[in-house]
Design a protein around this motif. Sequence first.
Motif, PDB file in Angstrom:
ATOM      1  N   ILE A   1       0.611  -1.165   0.225  1.00  0.00           N
ATOM      2  CA  ILE A   1       0.100  -0.375  -0.125  1.00  0.00           C
ATOM      3  C   ILE A   1       0.941   1.310  -0.005  1.00  0.00           C
ATOM      4  N   GLY A   2       1.197   2.160  -1.348  1.00  0.00           N
ATOM      5  CA  GLY A   2       1.289   2.952  -1.087  1.00  0.00           C
ATOM      6  C   GLY A   2       0.843   4.706  -1.933  1.00  0.00           C
ATOM      7  N   ASP A   3       1.251   5.643  -2.007  1.00  0.00           N
ATOM      8  CA  ASP A   3       0.400   6.691  -2.895  1.00  0.00           C
ATOM      9  C   ASP A   3       1.417   6.760  -3.314  1.00  0.00           C
ATOM     10  N   ALA A   4       0.899   6.827  -4.654  1.00  0.00           N
ATOM     11  CA  ALA A   4       2.025   6.971  -5.915  1.00  0.00           C
ATOM     12  C   ALA A   4       2.891   8.476  -6.312  1.00  0.00           C
ATOM     13  N   ARG A   5       1.651   9.382  -5.277  1.00  0.00           N
ATOM     14  CA  ARG A   5       2.499  10.730  -5.408  1.00  0.00           C
ATOM     15  C   ARG A   5       3.738  10.872  -4.471  1.00  0.00           C
ATOM     16  N   HIS A   6       4.019   9.558  -3.862  1.00  0.00           N
ATOM     17  CA  HIS A   6       5.064   9.646  -2.756  1.00  0.00           C
ATOM     18  C   HIS A   6       6.436   8.939  -3.117  1.00  0.00           C
ATOM     19  N   LEU A   7       6.325   8.018  -4.750  1.00  0.00           N
ATOM     20  CA  LEU A   7       6.609   7.524  -4.887  1.00  0.00           C
ATOM     21  C   LEU A   7       8.674   7.352  -4.092  1.00  0.00           C
ATOM     22  N   ALA A   8       9.116   8.317  -4.232  1.00  0.00           N
ATOM     23  CA  ALA A   8      10.796   8.242  -3.803  1.00  0.00           C
ATOM     24  C   ALA A   8      10.547   8.270  -2.542  1.00  0.00           C
ATOM     25  N   LYS A   9       9.373   8.444  -1.789  1.00  0.00           N
ATOM     26  CA  LYS A   9       9.366   7.940   0.161  1.00  0.00           C
ATOM     27  C   LYS A   9       9.511   6.370   0.348  1.00  0.00           C
ATOM     28  N   LEU A  10       9.374   6.000  -0.811  1.00  0.00           N
ATOM     29  CA  LEU A  10       8.768   4.221  -0.166  1.00  0.00           C
ATOM     30  C   LEU A  10      10.538   3.045  -0.651  1.00  0.00           C
ATOM     31  N   SER A  11       9.890   2.572  -0.046  1.00  0.00           N
ATOM     32  CA  SER A  11      11.292   1.625   0.130  1.00  0.00           C
ATOM     33  C   SER A  11      11.421   0.025  -0.915  1.00  0.00           C
ATOM     34  N   PHE A  12      11.658   0.854  -2.656  1.00  0.00           N
ATOM     35  CA  PHE A  12      11.722   0.279  -3.817  1.00  0.00           C
ATOM     36  C   PHE A  12      12.921  -0.008  -3.795  1.00  0.00           C
ATOM     37  N   GLY A  13      13.886   1.264  -3.603  1.00  0.00           N
ATOM     38  CA  GLY A  13      15.622   0.967  -4.112  1.00  0.00           C
ATOM     39  C   GLY A  13      15.294   2.088  -5.377  1.00  0.00           C
ATOM     40  N   HIS A  14      16.476   2.475  -5.539  1.00  0.00           N
ATOM     41  CA  HIS A  14      16.771   3.657  -7.044  1.00  0.00           C
ATOM     42  C   HIS A  14      17.089   2.733  -7.956  1.00  0.00           C
ATOM     43  N   ALA A  15      16.937   2.449  -8.838  1.00  0.00           N
ATOM     44  CA  ALA A  15      17.133   2.412 -10.235  1.00  0.00           C
ATOM     45  C   ALA A  15      16.883   0.630 -10.077  1.00  0.00           C
ATOM     46  N   ARG A  16      15.866   0.391 -10.104  1.00  0.00           N
ATOM     47  CA  ARG A  16      16.260  -1.329  -9.213  1.00  0.00           C
ATOM     48  C   ARG A  16      15.241  -2.438 -10.604  1.00  0.00           C
ATOM     49  N   PHE A  17      14.008  -1.494 -11.243  1.00  0.00           N
ATOM     50  CA  PHE A  17      13.249  -2.159 -12.217  1.00  0.00           C
ATOM     51  C   PHE A  17      13.468  -1.697 -13.732  1.00  0.00           C
ATOM     52  N   ASP A  18      13.109  -3.181 -14.391  1.00  0.00           N
ATOM     53  CA  ASP A  18      13.155  -3.712 -15.947  1.00  0.00           C
ATOM     54  C   ASP A  18      12.495  -2.647 -16.923  1.00  0.00           C
ATOM     55  N   TYR A  19      11.100  -2.524 -15.691  1.00  0.00           N
ATOM     56  CA  TYR A  19      10.164  -2.229 -17.198  1.00  0.00           C
ATOM     57  C   TYR A  19       9.045  -1.188 -15.216  1.00  0.00           C
ATOM     58  N   ALA A  20       8.639  -0.576 -15.787  1.00  0.00           N
ATOM     59  CA  ALA A  20       7.543   0.818 -14.819  1.00  0.00           C
ATOM     60  C   ALA A  20       6.514   0.580 -15.590  1.00  0.00           C
ATOM     61  N   LEU A  21       4.558  -0.024 -15.647  1.00  0.00           N
ATOM     62  CA  LEU A  21       3.988   0.350 -15.955  1.00  0.00           C
ATOM     63  C   LEU A  21       3.038   1.734 -14.929  1.00  0.00           C
ATOM     64  N   CYS A  22       2.703   2.397 -16.043  1.00  0.00           N
ATOM     65  CA  CYS A  22       1.488   3.675 -15.455  1.00  0.00           C
ATOM     66  C   CYS A  22       0.111   3.856 -16.566  1.00  0.00           C
TER      67      CYS A  22
END
Length: 261
Positions: A94-115
């Motif tokens: 559960i997380g707010d897309a407006r505050h992605l930088a505050k979520l602990s996903f790790g920098h430059a981690r993903f190969d793909y993103a869906l928006c």
Amino acid sequence: MIRLLYKNLLFSRYLIYGDTLVLDLWEFICRYLPVASGTPPDLIDIGCGSGAFSLGAALRGYRAIGLSWDKANQAKAESRAKQLALDGLTEFPIGDARHLAKLSFGHARFDYALCMENAEHILNDKKLLSDIADLLKPGGVLIFSAPYRFYKAISDGDNGPFPLEETGWHVRRGYSKIEVRDLLECCSLHCEEIGFFSGFLSQKATWLLRVLSRKVGYKLAWILLLPLRPLVFLFDRFTLGLWPGYSITAVAIKSRFRVHD
């Protein structure tokens, strides 16, 4: 093979219960999300709804994180993941897309993103796309869609008025081709392709579903319109040059060297 077939049939049940616009978007995603083999690539689905696209990505061999602020939808997505035996390949935090930088996903981690159909809900869409770019590895791929600014309204609410604050509804009508390209490029996301989805037949089928739903309820309306779905799937794409698409789509690649404002 039998197990995979069963999983795909069960996933299809989750996917097709929506309107035809949802199916259009999944068809678009599949064009640019190749079936993965070997180590699962990492994918994040921003504003994942009830998780259908995240689950579909996992079935295609991805390790998928579906993000949403909606606790009920996330619980539904987790339940579906267990039914499909995909809970090892999916997460639904559960997380707010407006505050992605505050979520602990790790920098430059993903190969793909869906928006998908998310940016139109957020006032600071430039920050949203910039944060998504930060989550992508260099060379990572963003698959994007939003309402097309010049679509023909399906329901009266499609024409606004649009709120000046984030209420969960659209804060803008949509985007033009120039606006999408500028939004992506200013966030160091190189736009490879822009297109459109959901033509005349898909929009009219969705309009009819909404009208019938108010009269007989969603389930019965969906059943009544089921015979039309194959026609929409087979012929709708031929209407896109004659009728404005409801959604504008883009595929973008994260630049190797990030340029910040």
